[in-house]
Motif scaffolding. Structure first.
Motif, PDB file in Angstrom:
ATOM      1  N   MET A   1      39.574 -34.927 -23.264  1.00 17.90           N
ATOM      2  CA  MET A   1      40.215 -34.402 -24.295  1.00 17.90           C
ATOM      3  C   MET A   1      40.591 -35.192 -25.510  1.00 17.90           C
ATOM      4  O   MET A   1      40.995 -36.211 -25.292  1.00 17.90           O
ATOM      5  CB  MET A   1      41.540 -33.888 -23.792  1.00 17.90           C
ATOM      6  N   GLU A   2      40.178 -34.766 -26.739  1.00 20.52           N
ATOM      7  CA  GLU A   2      40.422 -35.467 -28.065  1.00 20.52           C
ATOM      8  C   GLU A   2      41.490 -34.682 -28.555  1.00 20.52           C
ATOM      9  O   GLU A   2      41.392 -33.519 -28.878  1.00 20.52           O
ATOM     10  CB  GLU A   2      39.073 -35.568 -28.882  1.00 20.52           C
ATOM     11  N   ILE A   3      42.435 -35.514 -29.080  1.00 23.63           N
ATOM     12  CA  ILE A   3      43.333 -34.724 -30.188  1.00 23.63           C
ATOM     13  C   ILE A   3      42.852 -35.305 -31.677  1.00 23.63           C
ATOM     14  O   ILE A   3      42.968 -36.705 -31.642  1.00 23.63           O
ATOM     15  CB  ILE A   3      44.813 -34.922 -29.754  1.00 23.63           C
ATOM     16  N   ARG A   4      42.817 -34.573 -32.742  1.00 19.29           N
ATOM     17  CA  ARG A   4      42.512 -34.910 -33.915  1.00 19.29           C
ATOM     18  C   ARG A   4      43.016 -34.018 -34.853  1.00 19.29           C
ATOM     19  O   ARG A   4      43.612 -33.097 -34.657  1.00 19.29           O
ATOM     20  CB  ARG A   4      41.105 -34.621 -34.184  1.00 19.29           C
TER      21      ARG A   4
ATOM     22  N   SER B   1      37.883 -30.303 -26.482  1.00 20.79           N
ATOM     23  CA  SER B   1      36.960 -30.764 -25.188  1.00 20.79           C
ATOM     24  C   SER B   1      35.560 -30.230 -25.324  1.00 20.79           C
ATOM     25  O   SER B   1      35.589 -29.007 -25.241  1.00 20.79           O
ATOM     26  CB  SER B   1      37.736 -30.644 -24.084  1.00 20.79           C
ATOM     27  N   ASP B   2      34.797 -30.983 -25.658  1.00 17.08           N
ATOM     28  CA  ASP B   2      33.292 -30.229 -25.454  1.00 17.08           C
ATOM     29  C   ASP B   2      33.149 -29.324 -26.622  1.00 17.08           C
ATOM     30  O   ASP B   2      32.314 -28.198 -26.435  1.00 17.08           O
ATOM     31  CB  ASP B   2      32.932 -29.528 -24.165  1.00 17.08           C
ATOM     32  N   GLY B   3      33.550 -29.617 -27.493  1.00 14.93           N
ATOM     33  CA  GLY B   3      33.475 -28.635 -28.938  1.00 14.93           C
ATOM     34  C   GLY B   3      34.360 -27.214 -28.821  1.00 14.93           C
ATOM     35  O   GLY B   3      34.209 -26.478 -29.681  1.00 14.93           O
ATOM     36  N   GLN B   4      35.320 -27.215 -27.687  1.00 14.28           N
ATOM     37  CA  GLN B   4      35.896 -25.934 -27.584  1.00 14.28           C
ATOM     38  C   GLN B   4      37.598 -26.460 -27.865  1.00 14.28           C
ATOM     39  O   GLN B   4      38.126 -27.565 -27.301  1.00 14.28           O
ATOM     40  CB  GLN B   4      36.033 -25.570 -26.141  1.00 14.28           C
TER      41      GLN B   4
END
Length: 161
Positions: A1-4, A56-59
């Motif tokens: 998971m990325e937070i941006r 995550s994974d574009g979602q």
């Protein structure tokens, strides 16, 4: 998971879970008669605030907004709001967004963070914020008109940095 940081292009992807959560009438006091455009300013913060997404994974899994709790002489205390897409609850998204917001506020030089209106029946959120170091300072009785439970209290929660 990325937070941006959220971009303007993210808002149409945030809005479906924003609408589902606010329309449920159990956690946020936003008016029910909103649209994609009318709700944008309620969630997409302008500097010095910030809106982020967890992806995550574009979602998109969720989103948070943060910034000064009040302008001027109250701007040394941060605040934040969080929404996790109901399809992705229970996966640690809220904890990741909460941790991000606290770290962001500390790094930005705020002396503490205040949540102004945590619905007392939202026990998952209350427990999470307590785990992240927040204390219930007071509860305003019957301050929220919960769609299921009627009038319930709103907690004011705080963490000093």
């Amino acid at each position: 998971m990325e937070i941006r940081e959220a971009t303007p292009a993210d808002w149409p992807r945030i809005y479906p879970f924003f609408a589902a959560i606010t329309d449920a009438g159990t956690t946020y006091a936003y008016p029910p008669d909103h649209s994609l455009e009318s709700a944008r300013s309620w969630w997409m913060e302008a500097p010095p605030g910030l809106t982020v997404v967890a992806e995550s994974d574009g979602q998109l899994l969720g989103s948070a907004k943060m910034g000064p709790n009040r302008p001027g002489r109250g701007s040394h205390i941060a605040t934040a709001s969080f929404m996790v897409d109901p399809a992705h609850q229970g996966r640690g998204v809220g904890k990741a967004l909460g941790t991000y917001a606290v770290e962001w506020a500390r790094a930005a030089g705020f002396v503490g963070m205040q949540f102004n209106a945590v619905v007392e029946t939202n026990v998952v959120a209350v427990r999470l914020w307590q785990q992240l170091g927040f204390t219930i300072m007071t509860t305003i009785p019957e301050a929220f008109d919960h769609r299921v439970h009627g009038l319930v209290g709103l907690h004011v929660m705080y963490q000093k940095f």
